[in-house]
Write a protein that holds these residues in place. Sequence first.
Motif, short mmCIF file in Angstrom:
data_model
loop_
_atom_site.label_atom_id
_atom_site.label_comp_id
_atom_site.label_asym_id
_atom_site.label_seq_id
_atom_site.Cartn_x
_atom_site.Cartn_y
_atom_site.Cartn_z
N TRP A 25 62.22 93.77 82.80
CA TRP A 25 61.12 94.42 83.50
C TRP A 25 60.84 95.80 82.92
O TRP A 25 59.69 96.19 82.75
N TYR A 26 61.91 96.54 82.62
CA TYR A 26 61.72 97.88 82.07
C TYR A 26 61.04 97.83 80.71
O TYR A 26 60.16 98.65 80.41
N ALA A 27 61.43 96.87 79.87
CA ALA A 27 60.87 96.77 78.53
C ALA A 27 59.47 96.16 78.50
O ALA A 27 58.70 96.40 77.58
N ALA A 28 59.14 95.39 79.53
CA ALA A 28 57.88 94.64 79.51
C ALA A 28 56.75 95.31 80.25
O ALA A 28 55.58 95.09 79.92
N TYR A 29 57.05 96.15 81.25
CA TYR A 29 56.00 96.66 82.14
C TYR A 29 56.09 98.18 82.27
O TYR A 29 57.16 98.77 82.06
N PRO A 30 54.97 98.83 82.63
CA PRO A 30 54.97 100.29 82.79
C PRO A 30 55.66 100.72 84.09
O PRO A 30 55.01 101.05 85.09
#
Length: 230
Positions: A25-30
């Motif tokens: 989630w951290y790597a994929a979304y703002p």
Amino acid sequence: MISELRKVLKRLHYPLEVMLVCARWYAAYPLSFRHLEEMMQERGVFVDHSTVHRWSLKILPVLALIFRRRKRLVGTSWRMDETYIKVAGQWKYLYRAVDKAGDTVDFLLTAKRDKAAARRYLERAINLHGLPEKITIDKSGANTAAIHSVNADACLDIELRQSKYLNNIVEQDHRAVKRVTYPMLGFKSFWSAQKLIAGIETMHMVKKGQLRCPGGQPMSAADQFYSLAF
């Protein structure tokens, strides 16, 4: 679990699935780490944002290295550029390139924007994908000098093109990475920025279908990311 990941997680006691979800989630979304803390609490998992930060620093660089071993080859016409990333209150430089289809060639975070940094990036990209036939850049003198020096020192004949119009594709691709890093309001250290950006770039390439999937079977971006851990 792959051995490289087992080594860095040997003293972490949360389920691997929880840690991987937070890292993805951290790597994929703002999202910030505090956002992830709240989102996990809504799902019955109580974890501090600093713990999520620690998970990401351990997991994302390992998965980025695994991804490099499974990455699809890119085309031989590259568009190279650099963008700004704030680290500890100062602007640093993220070198990136894509091929003419928009697939990411490679990336490198550097403290300076000069001939040495551009050449270090080029050598890293060439070691991963082999020699390109041509590289398109804007009017950057540092990038021009780096390409000329690589050609001269290794007796190569990489064609250099300078065209801001043709380089729009890489400038647009910067936005996908900057969109994710924007809520972070700058990284605290160069060391942590390198590790977290590696994860963000890896997830971006996974979304673009640049991972060789096991058995050639179609998989969602989430499943592709998780497959790097096993």
